[in-house]
Design a protein around this motif. Structure first.
Motif, mmCIF file in Angstrom:
data_model
loop_
_atom_site.group_PDB
_atom_site.id
_atom_site.type_symbol
_atom_site.label_atom_id
_atom_site.label_comp_id
_atom_site.label_asym_id
_atom_site.label_seq_id
_atom_site.Cartn_x
_atom_site.Cartn_y
_atom_site.Cartn_z
ATOM 1 N N THR A 148 -26.296 -20.274 -15.556
ATOM 2 C CA THR A 148 -27.234 -19.527 -16.464
ATOM 3 C C THR A 148 -27.772 -20.105 -17.597
ATOM 4 N N VAL A 149 -29.065 -20.324 -17.347
ATOM 5 C CA VAL A 149 -29.568 -21.128 -18.678
ATOM 6 C C VAL A 149 -30.613 -20.010 -19.487
ATOM 7 N N GLU A 150 -30.106 -20.146 -20.963
ATOM 8 C CA GLU A 150 -30.825 -19.298 -21.526
ATOM 9 C C GLU A 150 -32.351 -19.574 -21.779
ATOM 10 N N GLU A 151 -33.093 -18.394 -21.524
ATOM 11 C CA GLU A 151 -34.594 -18.421 -21.744
ATOM 12 C C GLU A 151 -34.947 -18.745 -23.077
ATOM 13 N N ARG A 152 -35.991 -19.566 -23.155
ATOM 14 C CA ARG A 152 -36.274 -19.827 -24.665
ATOM 15 C C ARG A 152 -38.026 -19.868 -24.506
ATOM 16 N N PHE A 153 -38.522 -19.371 -25.734
ATOM 17 C CA PHE A 153 -39.910 -19.255 -25.880
ATOM 18 C C PHE A 153 -40.466 -20.882 -25.995
ATOM 19 N N ASN A 154 -41.481 -20.733 -25.317
ATOM 20 C CA ASN A 154 -42.337 -22.174 -25.228
ATOM 21 C C ASN A 154 -43.411 -22.442 -26.193
ATOM 22 N N TRP A 155 -42.861 -22.602 -27.500
ATOM 23 C CA TRP A 155 -43.545 -22.744 -28.725
ATOM 24 C C TRP A 155 -44.578 -23.816 -28.632
ATOM 25 N N PRO A 156 -44.275 -25.123 -28.044
ATOM 26 C CA PRO A 156 -45.475 -26.024 -27.966
ATOM 27 C C PRO A 156 -46.640 -25.666 -26.995
ATOM 28 N N LEU A 160 -50.356 -25.196 -28.141
ATOM 29 C CA LEU A 160 -51.337 -25.840 -27.311
ATOM 30 C C LEU A 160 -52.444 -24.806 -27.222
ATOM 31 N N TRP A 161 -51.953 -23.687 -26.602
ATOM 32 C CA TRP A 161 -53.270 -22.563 -26.234
ATOM 33 C C TRP A 161 -54.026 -22.035 -27.520
ATOM 34 N N VAL A 162 -53.301 -21.874 -28.595
ATOM 35 C CA VAL A 162 -53.922 -21.551 -29.831
ATOM 36 C C VAL A 162 -55.083 -22.416 -30.298
ATOM 37 N N PHE A 163 -54.527 -23.868 -30.301
ATOM 38 C CA PHE A 163 -55.301 -24.714 -30.769
ATOM 39 C C PHE A 163 -56.639 -24.955 -29.785
ATOM 40 N N ALA A 164 -56.471 -24.859 -28.321
ATOM 41 C CA ALA A 164 -57.297 -24.812 -27.269
ATOM 42 C C ALA A 164 -58.213 -23.638 -27.672
ATOM 43 N N SER A 165 -57.614 -22.436 -27.517
ATOM 44 C CA SER A 165 -58.583 -21.234 -28.257
ATOM 45 C C SER A 165 -59.303 -21.556 -29.488
#
Length: 305
Positions: A148-156, A160-165
């Protein structure tokens, strides 16, 4: 001559160093005799010396091989009857596989411009062997169960999406910004005019049905407020004469406003309701003409830049 002086100096210092090692040897000891690989163990170093002597204990930069330093704790110097005591506790661990592992830490005695290094007696700690016998070849045990792997939020990825937007929006604004602003102004202009025309027609129709002076007053007030916003000038605070001058003595504006003033303040609309209706229609036409003028100015703004 130089060699003779050096030889005499060594003869002078050697007995002093030997005496320090014999009379002032530090004491070192482990907190226990047996440890495991990676397990923490404390090593205590104590040194008693004359109070006039300046002594330095090993710092974290010292090489503790075969051990690794994890933490050090120094204790204040205590002096009694001219004898000072310096002590420190070093928390160590080892990952070497030797059965017996030794450590002898020194103390550094500062004597004028010389430094004497005096070692404590070497102390031995035994390594507990958990694996007594190793079979050859080694047996590999497979474990195919999913962990079981703890789910982590993909901040990078989010950044990247914020910068592209932001970049995309900036490009769109640079390329189409003026067009967007112009279209928005035209949209607001048309919306305001439709709202004004709807309410003005309601007041005009109400006057035609009832002949009430209040309907004329509300219609004229609405007309002034609309033109105030359209022309970006305080027309709603102007007198009739000032409004006529603002529109370069336009005959239609002058006639319509004076008829409405006569109907509101002179209470003469009952005698000439048709004339008053005509005046309201003239005011509506003036507002529509000013709307069209401003609309054309906005449309043609890009060609005049």
């Amino acid at each position: 001559m130089r060699k003779l002086v050096l030889f005499l100096s060594l003869l002078y210092l050697w007995p002093a160093a030997a005496k320090c090692q014999q009379e002032q040897q530090p004491s070192g000891s482990f907190s226990r005799d047996t440890i495991k690989i990676g397990e923490l163990v404390q090593y205590s170093l104590v040194f008693k010396h004359p109070a006039t002597q300046e002594v330095i204990l090993p710092s974290e930069k010292y090489n503790f091989t075969p051990f690794e330093l994890v933490q050090k704790n120094y204790y204040p110097t205590s002096t009694e009857n001219g004898i000072s005591k310096d002590s420190a506790v070093y928390t160590l661990r080892t990952f070497e596989t030797y059965a017996n592992q030794q450590l002898a830490l020194p103390v550094f005695i500062l004597h004028q411009r010389d430094t004497l290094k005096v070692f404590a007696k070497a102390k031995t700690v035994h390594l507990q062997q958990l694996v007594q016998q190793v079979e050859e070849p080694l047996q590999v045990k497979a474990d195919l169960r999913l962990a079981t792997v703890e789910e982590r939020f993909n901040w990078p990825e989010l950044l990247l999406w914020v910068f592209a937007s932001v970049t995309l929006i900036a490009l769109i604004w640079i390329i189409f910004g003026q067009s967007i602003k112009r279209r928005y102004k035209l949209y607001r202009l048309r919306k305001d005019h439709v709202y004004f025309a709807s309410r003005f027609n309601s007041h005009k129709d109400r006057f035609e049905k009832s002949g009430a002076a209040a309907s004329i007053e509300k219609g004229v007030s609405l007309w002034k407020n609309y033109l105030t916003k359209l022309e970006r000038s305080a027309i709603n605070s102007f007198t009739t004469k000032e409004i006529v001058e603002f529109y370069d003595n336009d005959e239609e504006v002058n006639t319509a406003l004076r008829i409405c003033d006569k109907a509101i303040y002179g209470n003469l609309h009952s005698e000439s309701e048709g004339e008053t209706n005509l005046a309201l229609s003239m005011l509506r036409r003036v507002a529509k003409d000013r709307y069209r003028t401003h609309r054309e100015l906005i449309k043609n703004a890009r060609f005049n830049r």
